[in-house]
Design a protein around this motif. Structure first.
Motif, PDB file in Angstrom:
ATOM      1  N   GLU A 199       0.857  -1.193   0.000  1.00 18.03           N
ATOM      2  CA  GLU A 199       0.000   0.000   0.000  1.00 18.03           C
ATOM      3  C   GLU A 199       0.886   1.234   0.000  1.00 18.03           C
ATOM      4  O   GLU A 199       1.490   1.583   1.013  1.00 18.03           O
ATOM      5  CB  GLU A 199      -0.907  -0.004   1.232  1.00 18.03           C
ATOM      6  N   ASP A 200       0.987   1.880  -1.135  1.00 14.35           N
ATOM      7  CA  ASP A 200       1.935   2.980  -1.302  1.00 14.35           C
ATOM      8  C   ASP A 200       1.436   3.876  -2.436  1.00 14.35           C
ATOM      9  O   ASP A 200       1.670   3.598  -3.609  1.00 14.35           O
ATOM     10  CB  ASP A 200       3.326   2.420  -1.616  1.00 14.35           C
ATOM     11  N   GLU A 201       0.731   4.919  -2.083  1.00 15.70           N
ATOM     12  CA  GLU A 201       0.110   5.799  -3.073  1.00 15.70           C
ATOM     13  C   GLU A 201       1.129   6.371  -4.044  1.00 15.70           C
ATOM     14  O   GLU A 201       0.878   6.439  -5.258  1.00 15.70           O
ATOM     15  CB  GLU A 201      -0.622   6.930  -2.347  1.00 15.70           C
ATOM     16  N   ASP A 202       2.298   6.796  -3.556  1.00 11.81           N
ATOM     17  CA  ASP A 202       3.301   7.413  -4.424  1.00 11.81           C
ATOM     18  C   ASP A 202       3.780   6.456  -5.509  1.00 11.81           C
ATOM     19  O   ASP A 202       4.121   6.882  -6.619  1.00 11.81           O
ATOM     20  CB  ASP A 202       4.502   7.880  -3.604  1.00 11.81           C
ATOM     21  N   SER A 203       3.832   5.168  -5.194  1.00  7.29           N
ATOM     22  CA  SER A 203       4.328   4.155  -6.136  1.00  7.29           C
ATOM     23  C   SER A 203       3.208   3.412  -6.852  1.00  7.29           C
ATOM     24  O   SER A 203       3.471   2.394  -7.514  1.00  7.29           O
ATOM     25  CB  SER A 203       5.204   3.136  -5.399  1.00  7.29           C
ATOM     26  N   ALA A 204       1.982   3.879  -6.721  1.00  6.72           N
ATOM     27  CA  ALA A 204       0.818   3.208  -7.297  1.00  6.72           C
ATOM     28  C   ALA A 204       0.730   1.764  -6.819  1.00  6.72           C
ATOM     29  O   ALA A 204       0.308   0.872  -7.566  1.00  6.72           O
ATOM     30  CB  ALA A 204       0.851   3.268  -8.832  1.00  6.72           C
ATOM     31  N   ASP A 205       1.136   1.541  -5.566  1.00  3.15           N
ATOM     32  CA  ASP A 205       1.114   0.218  -4.928  1.00  3.15           C
ATOM     33  C   ASP A 205       2.037  -0.792  -5.612  1.00  3.15           C
ATOM     34  O   ASP A 205       1.917  -1.999  -5.398  1.00  3.15           O
ATOM     35  CB  ASP A 205      -0.307  -0.355  -4.875  1.00  3.15           C
ATOM     36  N   CYS A 206       2.961  -0.314  -6.433  1.00  2.00           N
ATOM     37  CA  CYS A 206       3.875  -1.202  -7.164  1.00  2.00           C
ATOM     38  C   CYS A 206       5.276  -1.168  -6.560  1.00  2.00           C
ATOM     39  O   CYS A 206       5.623  -0.295  -5.769  1.00  2.00           O
ATOM     40  CB  CYS A 206       3.963  -0.776  -8.628  1.00  2.00           C
ATOM     41  N   ALA A 207       6.080  -2.161  -6.953  1.00  2.29           N
ATOM     42  CA  ALA A 207       7.475  -2.218  -6.537  1.00  2.29           C
ATOM     43  C   ALA A 207       8.278  -2.908  -7.626  1.00  2.29           C
ATOM     44  O   ALA A 207       7.727  -3.601  -8.484  1.00  2.29           O
ATOM     45  CB  ALA A 207       7.621  -2.976  -5.219  1.00  2.29           C
ATOM     46  N   VAL A 208       9.577  -2.719  -7.579  1.00  2.00           N
ATOM     47  CA  VAL A 208      10.483  -3.383  -8.511  1.00  2.00           C
ATOM     48  C   VAL A 208      11.258  -4.441  -7.740  1.00  2.00           C
ATOM     49  O   VAL A 208      11.886  -4.135  -6.723  1.00  2.00           O
ATOM     50  CB  VAL A 208      11.472  -2.377  -9.139  1.00  2.00           C
ATOM     51  N   LEU A 209      11.184  -5.683  -8.200  1.00  2.00           N
ATOM     52  CA  LEU A 209      11.992  -6.739  -7.596  1.00  2.00           C
ATOM     53  C   LEU A 209      13.431  -6.522  -8.031  1.00  2.00           C
ATOM     54  O   LEU A 209      13.739  -6.515  -9.225  1.00  2.00           O
ATOM     55  CB  LEU A 209      11.507  -8.122  -8.038  1.00  2.00           C
ATOM     56  N   MET A 210      14.326  -6.309  -7.049  1.00  2.00           N
ATOM     57  CA  MET A 210      15.723  -6.008  -7.356  1.00  2.00           C
ATOM     58  C   MET A 210      16.630  -6.958  -6.581  1.00  2.00           C
ATOM     59  O   MET A 210      16.400  -7.228  -5.404  1.00  2.00           O
ATOM     60  CB  MET A 210      16.031  -4.551  -7.012  1.00  2.00           C
ATOM     61  N   THR A 211      17.661  -7.460  -7.260  1.00  2.00           N
ATOM     62  CA  THR A 211      18.509  -8.487  -6.671  1.00  2.00           C
ATOM     63  C   THR A 211      19.987  -8.146  -6.794  1.00  2.00           C
ATOM     64  O   THR A 211      20.399  -7.286  -7.579  1.00  2.00           O
ATOM     65  CB  THR A 211      18.265  -9.851  -7.335  1.00  2.00           C
ATOM     66  N   TRP A 212      20.781  -8.829  -5.995  1.00  2.77           N
ATOM     67  CA  TRP A 212      22.246  -8.790  -6.071  1.00  2.77           C
ATOM     68  C   TRP A 212      22.728 -10.211  -5.833  1.00  2.77           C
ATOM     69  O   TRP A 212      22.398 -10.813  -4.798  1.00  2.77           O
ATOM     70  CB  TRP A 212      22.809  -7.852  -4.994  1.00  2.77           C
ATOM     71  N   LYS A 213      23.458 -10.778  -6.789  1.00  6.81           N
ATOM     72  CA  LYS A 213      23.891 -12.164  -6.684  1.00  6.81           C
ATOM     73  C   LYS A 213      25.254 -12.264  -6.022  1.00  6.81           C
ATOM     74  O   LYS A 213      26.146 -11.430  -6.274  1.00  6.81           O
ATOM     75  CB  LYS A 213      23.922 -12.811  -8.071  1.00  6.81           C
ATOM     76  N   ASN A 214      25.415 -13.257  -5.161  1.00 12.21           N
ATOM     77  CA  ASN A 214      26.679 -13.510  -4.493  1.00 12.21           C
ATOM     78  C   ASN A 214      27.737 -13.828  -5.552  1.00 12.21           C
ATOM     79  O   ASN A 214      27.653 -14.862  -6.221  1.00 12.21           O
ATOM     80  CB  ASN A 214      26.522 -14.682  -3.521  1.00 12.21           C
ATOM     81  N   PRO A 215      28.748 -12.972  -5.732  1.00 11.67           N
ATOM     82  CA  PRO A 215      29.725 -13.183  -6.805  1.00 11.67           C
ATOM     83  C   PRO A 215      30.686 -14.345  -6.522  1.00 11.67           C
ATOM     84  O   PRO A 215      31.454 -14.740  -7.414  1.00 11.67           O
ATOM     85  CB  PRO A 215      30.484 -11.849  -6.861  1.00 11.67           C
TER      86      PRO A 215
END
Length: 218
Positions: A199-215
């Motif tokens: 629930e986030d009005e500024d983001s239109a209730d959306c999010a970006v799945l973001m990752t970092w892989k163990n090198p």
């Protein structure tokens, strides 16, 4: 974790410590969230004592704070999970912030929250907290770090762009988002747009799945 470093802004040096937060820090952490996430961010999504107790009990390695000259100026919280990139909401994967579904053998360190005191922004504290969590991923031998990123910059374009178009422009570098772009600068990679994540009005209730892989893992 107990990490000591210096950060600089112009010619001024600041003494910084990153450590696991403890019960005595709860009051300060709750006030910090109020400052960092003012309305229209829902107040019921801010931390409470019970949630913070769960963090330091179930996964203390994922409960970190950063202090500048002895004053707590930010925090980051995570859990471990074995999710397989399936679509999810913040409430589902974090058990509404109580991390009751934390899996001690989880291959993914999942960011529940990152928060920086507005009075201390510009010092690179968010990047240092993210770096500390990368170090935690490596230390625990997890495969990757993941988390859903807010897109608060969308509020400035909501009358011009769809949320999908905004997402594409941000990840392609055509627009800058305060959170998504920051995380990309800190090493996280965008994987997909997730609707009805939080629930986030500024983001239109959306999010970006973001990752970092163990090198260090194949």
């Amino acid at each position: 974790m107990n990490k000591h470093l210096y950060v600089f802004k112009s010619d001024k040096r600041y003494d910084v410590t990153i450590r696991n937060y403890r019960e005595k820090d709860f009051e300060h952490l709750i006030e910090l969230q109020r400052k960092a996430f003012p309305p229209p961010f829902p107040s019921d999504l801010l931390w409470n004592d019970e949630q913070l107790t769960a963090h330091i009990t179930r996964f203390p390695e994922g409960a970190l704070c950063i202090a500048v000259d002895g004053q707590i100026a930010g925090s980051i919280t995570a859990l471990r999970t074995n999710y397989a990139n399936e679509t999810h909401t913040w409430e589902q994967i974090t058990s509404d912030g109580y991390i009751t579904d934390h899996e001690p053998d989880g291959k993914v360190i999942y960011i529940v929250d990152i928060c920086i005191d507005p009075d201390y922004r510009g010092l690179g504290l968010g990047k240092e907290l993210m770096r500390a969590m990368y170090e935690t991923v490596v230390y625990l031998g997890a495969a990757k770090l993941a988390g859903g990123s807010r897109m608060p910059g969308f509020k400035e374009y909501k009358n011009e762009l769809t949320v999908e178009a905004y997402y594409e422009k941000v990840i392609n570098g055509e627009l800058s988002d305060p959170v998504v772009t920051f995380l990309m600068k800190a090493g996280r990679m965008p994987e997909k747009l997730m609707k009805n994540y939080l629930e986030d009005e500024d983001s239109a209730d959306c999010a970006v799945l973001m990752t970092w892989k163990n090198p260090f893992l194949a």
